[in-house]
Scaffold this motif. Sequence first.
Motif, PDB file in Angstrom:
ATOM      1  N   LEU A  43       0.829  -1.204   0.000  1.00 37.79           N
ATOM      2  CA  LEU A  43       0.000   0.000   0.000  1.00 37.79           C
ATOM      3  C   LEU A  43       0.864   1.255   0.000  1.00 37.79           C
ATOM      4  O   LEU A  43       0.560   2.225  -0.700  1.00 37.79           O
ATOM      5  N   LEU A  44       1.948   1.219   0.753  1.00 33.23           N
ATOM      6  CA  LEU A  44       2.878   2.348   0.790  1.00 33.23           C
ATOM      7  C   LEU A  44       3.483   2.583  -0.587  1.00 33.23           C
ATOM      8  O   LEU A  44       3.536   3.717  -1.069  1.00 33.23           O
ATOM      9  N   ASN A  45       3.904   1.515  -1.240  1.00 32.10           N
ATOM     10  CA  ASN A  45       4.498   1.636  -2.571  1.00 32.10           C
ATOM     11  C   ASN A  45       3.496   2.173  -3.590  1.00 32.10           C
ATOM     12  O   ASN A  45       3.833   3.021  -4.416  1.00 32.10           O
ATOM     13  N   ILE A  46       2.270   1.675  -3.536  1.00 31.00           N
ATOM     14  CA  ILE A  46       1.248   2.144  -4.472  1.00 31.00           C
ATOM     15  C   ILE A  46       0.884   3.598  -4.170  1.00 31.00           C
ATOM     16  O   ILE A  46       0.736   4.410  -5.087  1.00 31.00           O
ATOM     17  N   ALA A  47       0.760   3.939  -2.893  1.00 31.51           N
ATOM     18  CA  ALA A  47       0.408   5.315  -2.512  1.00 31.51           C
ATOM     19  C   ALA A  47       1.467   6.302  -2.993  1.00 31.51           C
ATOM     20  O   ALA A  47       1.141   7.442  -3.330  1.00 31.51           O
ATOM     21  N   SER A  48       2.714   5.862  -3.084  1.00 29.51           N
ATOM     22  CA  SER A  48       3.785   6.753  -3.542  1.00 29.51           C
ATOM     23  C   SER A  48       3.584   7.182  -4.989  1.00 29.51           C
ATOM     24  O   SER A  48       4.120   8.196  -5.417  1.00 29.51           O
ATOM     25  N   THR A  49       2.789   6.430  -5.749  1.00 31.02           N
ATOM     26  CA  THR A  49       2.504   6.791  -7.140  1.00 31.02           C
ATOM     27  C   THR A  49       1.321   7.733  -7.245  1.00 31.02           C
ATOM     28  O   THR A  49       1.098   8.317  -8.302  1.00 31.02           O
ATOM     29  N   GLY A  50       0.538   7.847  -6.175  1.00 29.59           N
ATOM     30  CA  GLY A  50      -0.637   8.695  -6.188  1.00 29.59           C
ATOM     31  C   GLY A  50      -1.858   8.043  -6.817  1.00 29.59           C
ATOM     32  O   GLY A  50      -2.877   8.690  -7.020  1.00 29.59           O
ATOM     33  N   ALA A  51      -1.757   6.766  -7.137  1.00 33.32           N
ATOM     34  CA  ALA A  51      -2.843   6.048  -7.807  1.00 33.32           C
ATOM     35  C   ALA A  51      -3.865   5.548  -6.791  1.00 33.32           C
ATOM     36  O   ALA A  51      -3.806   4.406  -6.327  1.00 33.32           O
ATOM     37  N   ALA A  52      -4.819   6.406  -6.451  1.00 32.41           N
ATOM     38  CA  ALA A  52      -5.823   6.061  -5.441  1.00 32.41           C
ATOM     39  C   ALA A  52      -6.666   4.859  -5.864  1.00 32.41           C
ATOM     40  O   ALA A  52      -7.041   4.035  -5.024  1.00 32.41           O
ATOM     41  N   ASP A  53      -6.966   4.727  -7.151  1.00 32.52           N
ATOM     42  CA  ASP A  53      -7.750   3.577  -7.615  1.00 32.52           C
ATOM     43  C   ASP A  53      -7.008   2.266  -7.367  1.00 32.52           C
ATOM     44  O   ASP A  53      -7.618   1.267  -6.981  1.00 32.52           O
ATOM     45  N   ALA A  54      -5.695   2.269  -7.583  1.00 37.16           N
ATOM     46  CA  ALA A  54      -4.891   1.063  -7.353  1.00 37.16           C
ATOM     47  C   ALA A  54      -4.802   0.753  -5.864  1.00 37.16           C
ATOM     48  O   ALA A  54      -4.849  -0.416  -5.465  1.00 37.16           O
ATOM     49  N   LYS A  64      -8.107  -5.453  -8.700  1.00 35.70           N
ATOM     50  CA  LYS A  64      -8.488  -4.702  -9.898  1.00 35.70           C
ATOM     51  C   LYS A  64      -9.664  -3.795  -9.567  1.00 35.70           C
ATOM     52  O   LYS A  64     -10.399  -4.021  -8.604  1.00 35.70           O
ATOM     53  N   ALA A  65      -9.832  -2.779 -10.386  1.00 32.24           N
ATOM     54  CA  ALA A  65     -10.929  -1.833 -10.189  1.00 32.24           C
ATOM     55  C   ALA A  65     -12.214  -2.431 -10.744  1.00 32.24           C
ATOM     56  O   ALA A  65     -12.168  -3.314 -11.581  1.00 32.24           O
ATOM     57  N   PRO A  66     -13.357  -2.032 -10.326  1.00 24.74           N
ATOM     58  CA  PRO A  66     -13.589  -1.007  -9.314  1.00 24.74           C
ATOM     59  C   PRO A  66     -13.627  -1.607  -7.910  1.00 24.74           C
ATOM     60  O   PRO A  66     -14.081  -2.726  -7.713  1.00 24.74           O
ATOM     61  N   ALA A  67     -13.157  -0.832  -6.982  1.00 25.06           N
ATOM     62  CA  ALA A  67     -13.207  -1.225  -5.578  1.00 25.06           C
ATOM     63  C   ALA A  67     -14.510  -0.695  -4.977  1.00 25.06           C
ATOM     64  O   ALA A  67     -15.177   0.161  -5.561  1.00 25.06           O
ATOM     65  N   CYS A  68     -14.843  -1.184  -3.805  1.00 25.48           N
ATOM     66  CA  CYS A  68     -16.058  -0.712  -3.137  1.00 25.48           C
ATOM     67  C   CYS A  68     -15.861   0.728  -2.641  1.00 25.48           C
ATOM     68  O   CYS A  68     -14.745   1.234  -2.567  1.00 25.48           O
TER      69      CYS A  68
END
Length: 87
Positions: A43-54, A64-68
Amino acid sequence: MSPTVAVAPDTTALQLLISLIACGQRPGKTQPCDSCRRKGTGLLNIASTGAADAVAAAICGTGKAPACRDCKVKALEIVRVYNEGAE
């Protein structure tokens, strides 16, 4: 002139906070569950990209999207917290 060294955020504390947000915050809760704690690094690694959907998809567990809706809200908070910690 000496080189400027960027100071990295305290990733351990930030990772714990991100894990707690993913797990669900409520009064008195100070630690995430084991499952959310294990997701912390990812989650930390993904958050560093700014990709909230991911981030939302990773929290939701589908990968995969879409999340709840709840996971989308948590993901936006995680990206916000990450950005504040990186400043």
